[in-house]
Design a protein around this motif. Structure first.
Motif, PDB file in Angstrom:
ATOM      1  N   LEU A 438       7.676  -5.097 -10.488  1.00 44.15           N
ATOM      2  CA  LEU A 438       6.787  -4.037 -10.920  1.00 44.15           C
ATOM      3  C   LEU A 438       6.106  -4.387 -12.228  1.00 44.15           C
ATOM      4  CD1 LEU A 438       5.974  -1.265  -9.921  1.00 44.15           C
ATOM      5  CD2 LEU A 438       7.389  -0.331 -11.706  1.00 44.15           C
ATOM      6  N   ALA A 439       6.888  -4.951 -13.148  1.00 47.34           N
ATOM      7  CA  ALA A 439       6.291  -5.356 -14.417  1.00 47.34           C
ATOM      8  C   ALA A 439       5.177  -6.368 -14.176  1.00 47.34           C
ATOM      9  CB  ALA A 439       7.360  -5.945 -15.329  1.00 47.34           C
ATOM     10  N   ILE A 441       3.370  -6.697 -11.456  1.00 51.49           N
ATOM     11  CA  ILE A 441       2.215  -6.028 -10.843  1.00 51.49           C
ATOM     12  C   ILE A 441       1.407  -5.301 -11.904  1.00 51.49           C
ATOM     13  CG2 ILE A 441       1.519  -4.201  -9.275  1.00 51.49           C
ATOM     14  CD1 ILE A 441       3.750  -4.911  -7.492  1.00 51.49           C
ATOM     15  N   ILE A 442       2.104  -4.601 -12.808  1.00 46.69           N
ATOM     16  CA  ILE A 442       1.378  -3.883 -13.857  1.00 46.69           C
ATOM     17  C   ILE A 442       0.582  -4.865 -14.705  1.00 46.69           C
ATOM     18  CG2 ILE A 442       1.630  -2.482 -15.927  1.00 46.69           C
ATOM     19  CD1 ILE A 442       3.973  -1.133 -14.727  1.00 46.69           C
ATOM     20  N   LEU A 443       1.204  -5.992 -15.012  1.00 46.73           N
ATOM     21  CA  LEU A 443       0.531  -7.008 -15.823  1.00 46.73           C
ATOM     22  C   LEU A 443      -0.726  -7.506 -15.128  1.00 46.73           C
ATOM     23  CD1 LEU A 443       1.197  -8.324 -18.500  1.00 46.73           C
ATOM     24  CD2 LEU A 443       2.294 -10.166 -17.266  1.00 46.73           C
ATOM     25  N   VAL A 445      -2.471  -6.041 -12.689  1.00 53.02           N
ATOM     26  CA  VAL A 445      -3.489  -4.993 -12.548  1.00 53.02           C
ATOM     27  C   VAL A 445      -4.210  -4.783 -13.867  1.00 53.02           C
ATOM     28  CG1 VAL A 445      -3.839  -2.545 -12.157  1.00 53.02           C
ATOM     29  CG2 VAL A 445      -2.354  -3.817 -10.662  1.00 53.02           C
ATOM     30  N   GLN A 446      -3.433  -4.744 -14.933  1.00 53.19           N
ATOM     31  CA  GLN A 446      -4.019  -4.578 -16.261  1.00 53.19           C
ATOM     32  C   GLN A 446      -5.031  -5.682 -16.531  1.00 53.19           C
ATOM     33  OE1 GLN A 446      -1.225  -3.317 -19.694  1.00 53.19           O
ATOM     34  NE2 GLN A 446      -1.533  -5.512 -19.831  1.00 53.19           N
ATOM     35  N   HIS A 447      -4.649  -6.895 -16.173  1.00 50.25           N
ATOM     36  CA  HIS A 447      -5.529  -8.032 -16.409  1.00 50.25           C
ATOM     37  C   HIS A 447      -6.787  -7.952 -15.575  1.00 50.25           C
ATOM     38  CE1 HIS A 447      -6.699 -12.105 -17.298  1.00 50.25           C
ATOM     39  NE2 HIS A 447      -6.791 -12.352 -16.014  1.00 50.25           N
TER      40      HIS A 447
END
Lengths: 518, 75, 375
Positions: A438-439, A441-443, A445-447
């Motif tokens: 999850l971390a 994926i968040i990274l 998506v943020q990018h």
């Protein structure tokens, strides 16, 4: 190389010497001299490169009229001065389409080396360049990389003139404009940009011109060179410039307001600005029916997630979250992993790296051997590895599904990005389990949200949400409902079915002025 | 020992990332604040990793607000 | 990117629907894992009424914050504080805002670490969890707040969808008798338990005034703020109600992480077990948003208090400080529970209620004086 401030002089002999020495006395430069019978002899010379110019055109349309003018009573012999003679040749004598007057020595050389024929004459310090290009090349064939089941099977070739023509055949509107550049200090490659005036965003076009103008490389051999030079700055694996081999894709994107960049010498053309959803679309989505295309597009997104996450999920679940699996499956998995000496992470890493090796090898192998190697790789190595106890059968399945899913992604550069990220995700999964995934994926998506392509946010139309553009991103609505062009690309001319009042059908302001002056 | 080293390494990494551009653009105020914060952070991290008990700032808040809380909530 | 002090950094615009999503995600944030338990402890089976009361109170607070924010268009909380209170008092107050934001952020980070340690990652040291999340947040902060808004655009539908599935999957387990008798113990326990609920999260929303001026349509910003609070509060209300109906007041109150317990009750046939791990993903996303917004507000508060135009260089050292403080801030869980229920509401009220009212009051008085002066 130095600054060649050479100029053409009035002495023909000097000019010929200059050309010969600058070109290093290359034997493939043909210098054909020619006289006319006159009181003061009229000397002229035709220079061309034998491999680049079409000998037929030269013989038939240049040499023949020149030589036969010797027989005529009037013609050149009548001309009062030498300049007039050359002018006469240019205007009256030669049945060739493009004739240019060229005063600059450098440009004359570039012209000769591009396949044109040059005519120089004694006593005149400029020359004529005639179009006589003719060389061996691959014709228009089926594109190798972006195939469709239904749709045109034309692909670009290496000749930029043919490519431009292929695009013009799709869009016959006078507003399809073309601009040419010569990029590359040494290669002097022909680069053209095409866009539809009135639909494309003017600022974007100017930006493209600026960025191309800033390129200072020795050589431009492929569109990839240009892509790297003009793409938005950003430390990213994701491509922000789209490329394609297909004229229909170029035409469709031009209609949406994008700008195409064609490069001589490669069939791969660039398109800007590019957004993420483009890389998961195929030309075929528009040729099949809307409902089928929507489902297939959604399938592609699922494949994207699988290609990115499958090995990571396997690692995470078998290492951290075994209790998530139904008991029967769990027992079977444990039994399989019984004899494996490595932890799940190394097992996955081993299989993935092996697969990457196989894939790269498959690209480089000569065609005859390629088929057999892939069979060997998949069946034998996979099977043997399982039986030898290096990896578990479940792992082989996971890796195979991952590989197949990554091939579903239509754009190769996006698939590579996903391949790279997959390894990062595997590392995170091995350290933190599902939380790590999850971390990651968040990274990611943020990018992705932070990327831009020529000013357009990369994740349009989902972030920022542009309601009307979502009709052609992950889904595709029917053509009757495709009323607007993508707002994120260009806000000019938003309605697709343009009536005469929306798209400039009549003469533009400049043309109007010219007409008025007459 | 290891922990102190990692804290220092992290601090140096931060300096490496930020300091060059700050120095180049002559942003003295930012550089000052950056250094003070970094120093405070590193000190705290090292103290924690050495196992020393550091009083929590919540204690100060508690001291101010406890009487009110006892009055109004009666606990 | 340079920006004028007290004002918005350039090029960091947020659309009003993005702002709404940010507010909702912030409210759901860490609250969703802790609040049903807190509420049920005092109010027992009437916890859902507490949730309702808190929600309404929250809306009133946000309405007030909206008024304050729109009185000073283009100015952040610190900008308007400095304008109202003058240079010295203003800077002092700004430091207080920074303190509030900083403590809040440290608590949020610690909540996250504790939660994961207790439920999913029992063997992982809490430092590692903090480090991972802080790293992601630090990178995100370099991209700017409009990037946070775009990320919210992508995650919000997913979060809402998964929450819907969460609710739907629990519907078979509902037992309405769990919330009876309604108001059995009277209204007092309902109100007393609603009080900490207002402190966490609604009184924290004053800090959103640091982002308020970034919204590109100022007229719609207040409405987006209210709508976001509606959605966030609604989700919390729904989850509280669900917890009561499925698990009963006793069970809800006895577990610290009640919504996690709630997720454990989900059964999808025989073949998938431990579905709560998937639901946890939702909480992790909402906590990510609360965390990154809190850190952003903290860093922005400090940079604007000190008059530094670009907040970016301060990000990394503040993250290091947060990492350290988040570890030392709470010695054990009972400390946290007692602090959250008895002290935090008052601490937060100073910042979320008292100071804004004073600021609003002073600003209105000055406005009236200015108007009468013109006449």
């Amino acid at each position: 190389m130095g600054d060649r401030k050479h100029a053409l002089t009035v002495s023909l002999h000097d000019n010929i010497q200059l050309i010969k020495t600058t070109l290093g006395n290359s034997p493939d430069i043909v210098i054909r001299e020619w006289h006319s019978d006159r009181s003061d002899p009229f000397e002229a010379v035709v220079i061309y490169v034998s491999g680049l110019s079409d000998a037929q055109i030269i013989n038939q349309f240049i040499m023949s009229p020149l030589l036969s003018s010797n027989q005529d009573e009037h013609a050149i012999t009548d001309s009062s001065s030498l300049t007039d003679s050359l002018d006469f040749i240019k205007k009256r004598l030669l049945p060739v389409g493009e004739i240019q007057v060229e005063e600059s020595f450098d440009k004359l050389l570039v012209g000769i080396l591009s396949g044109k024929a040059a005519i120089l004459c004694q006593g005149v310090n400029y020359g004529l360049l005639l179009a006589s290009k003719g060389w061996e090349e691959r014709g228009v064939e089926e594109p190798t990389s972006q195939t469709v089941i239904r749709g045109p099977k034309e692909g670009f070739s290496e000749n930029i003139a043919i490519n431009i023509a292929l695009v013009r055949r799709k869009i016959k509107d006078p507003n399809l404009w073309l601009e040419q550049f010569l990029i590359g200090e040494v290669t002097k490659t022909d680069v053209s940009i095409m866009y539809i005036n009135g639909i494309a965003n003017d600022k974007a076009v100017q930006e493209v011109r600026d960025r191309i103008g800033r390129i200072r490389l020795d050589g431009i051999l492929e569109s990839g060179y240009i892509e790297e030079c003009i793409q938005d700055n950003g430390f990213t694996v994701f491509p922000t410039v789209f490329n394609t081999e297909r004229p229909d894709v170029i035409a469709a994107n031009l209609l949406e307001g994008r700008i195409a960049i064609l490069i001589d010498g490669t069939p791969f053309t660039l398109l800007v600005p590019a957004v993420f959803t483009q890389f998961l679309q195929s030309a075929e989505d528009y040729y099949q029916r809307a409902d089928i295309s929507t489902l297939i597009r959604l399938l592609r997104y699922a494949a994207l997630m699988i290609a990115l996450l499958a090995p990571s999920l396997y690692i995470a679940i078998t290492t951290f979250h075994q209790d998530m699996l139904p008991p029967v499956l769990l027992i079977s998995l444990i039994a399989q992993r019984e004899g494996i000496p490595f932890p799940a992470f190394f097992e996955a890493l081993l299989m993935e790296v092996t697969f990457e090796l196989l894939r790269e090898a498959g690209v480089r192998l000569p065609r005859a051997v390629g088929q057999s190697i892939s069979i060997v790789g998949a069946l034998v190595i996979g099977q043997a590895a399982v039986e030898a106890g290096f990896v578990s059968a479940a792992m082989v399945i996971v890796v195979s599904i991952t590989a197949i899913s990554s091939f579903i992604i239509p754009a190769y550069n996006m698939a590579i990005a996903i391949r790279i990220l997959r390894f990062g995700m595997m590392g995170l999964a091995a350290s933190f389990g599902l939380f790590g995934i999850l971390a990651g994926i968040i990274l990611i998506v943020q990018h992705l949200c932070h990327l831009r392509s020529f000013g357009v946010p990369y994740m349009s139309p989902y972030a920022p949400v542009i309601q009307e553009d979502t009709k052609d991103a992950a889904i595709r609505v029917t053509w009757r409902d495709m009323i607007t062009r993508p707002r994120s690309i260009s806000r000019k001319n938003p309605i697709r079915e343009s009536g005469p009042q929306t798209l400039q059908q009549g003469p533009t302001a400049e043309v109007e002025e010219l007409l008025r002056k007459k | 020992m290891w922990r102190i080293a990692t804290v220092l390494a992290a601090g140096m990494l931060m300096v490496f990332i930020e300091a060059p551009s700050l120095i180049k653009n002559k942003k003295r105020k930012e550089l000052w604040v950056f250094s003070v914060l970094l120093l405070a952070g590193s000190m705290l991290c090292i103290t924690i990793s050495m196992g020393i008990e550091v009083p929590s700032p919540l204690e100060w808040i508690k001291r101010i607000y406890e009487p009110i809380s006892k009055l109004l909530l009666g606990k | 990117m340079k920006g004028r002090v007290g004002k918005v950094p350039e090029n960091d615009n947020i659309q009003e629907n993005q702002f709404r999503k940010l507010v909702s995600l912030f409210i759901i944030g860490t609250t969703i894992i802790l609040v049903p338990g807190f509420l049920a402890a005092e109010a027992k089976q009437d916890a859902w009424i507490s949730a309702l009361v808190g929600w309404i109170a929250g809306l009133a607070l946000v309405w007030m914050y909206g008024i304050l924010g729109s009185r000073f268009p283009g100015k952040t909380l610190i900008g308007l504080t400095k304008e109202i209170c003058g240079r010295w008092l203003g800077t002092l107050l700004s430091f207080l805002w920074f303190f509030y934001a900083f403590i809040l952020t440290a608590l949020v980070l610690r909540n996250l670490g504790d939660f994961l340690n207790a439920t999913m990652l029992v063997e992982t040291p809490i430092h590692a969890i903090h480090l991972v999340y802080l790293s992601i947040v630090a990178i995100g902060l370099y991209y700017g707040v409009s990037n946070i808004a775009r990320t919210a655009d992508l995650f919000f539908p997913l979060v809402m969808f998964l929450l819907l599935i969460f609710v739907l999957l629990l519907l078979p387990e509902l037992e309405f008798k769990q919330i009876q008798p309604v108001l059995g113990k009277g209204i007092k326990p309902v109100l007393t338990s609603a009080f900490p609920y207002i402190g966490f999260p609604y009184l924290e929303l004053i800090l959103f005034l640091m982002i308020f001026p970034n919204v590109d349509q100022p007229k719609r910003a207040r409405k987006a703020f209210m709508l976001g609070t509606c959605i966030g509060g609604g989700v919390l209300f729904a989850v509280t109600l669900l917890a009561l109906l499925v698990m009963g007041a006793e069970n809800t109150a006895s577990e610290l992480y009640s919504s996690f317990e709630l997720a454990k009750k989900i059964e999808i046939g025989e073949f998938i077990q431990r579905v709560e791990v998937i639901i946890t993903a939702v909480w992790l996303v909402t906590i990510y948003f609360k965390l990154i917004l809190c850190v952003y507000i903290t860093v922005l508060c400090l940079s604007q208090t000190l008059g530094i135009p670009d907040y970016r260089p301060l990000t990394l050292p503040i993250c290091m400080l947060l990492y350290a403080v988040s570890i030392l801030i709470i010695p054990n869980i009972p400390y946290l529970i007692s602090f959250d229920t008895t002290i935090w509401p008052f601490f937060a009220s100073t910042y979320g209620l008292l100071i804004p009212l004073v600021l609003l009051g002073v600003a209105s008085v000055r406005k009236k004086r200015a108007k009468s002066d013109i006449r």
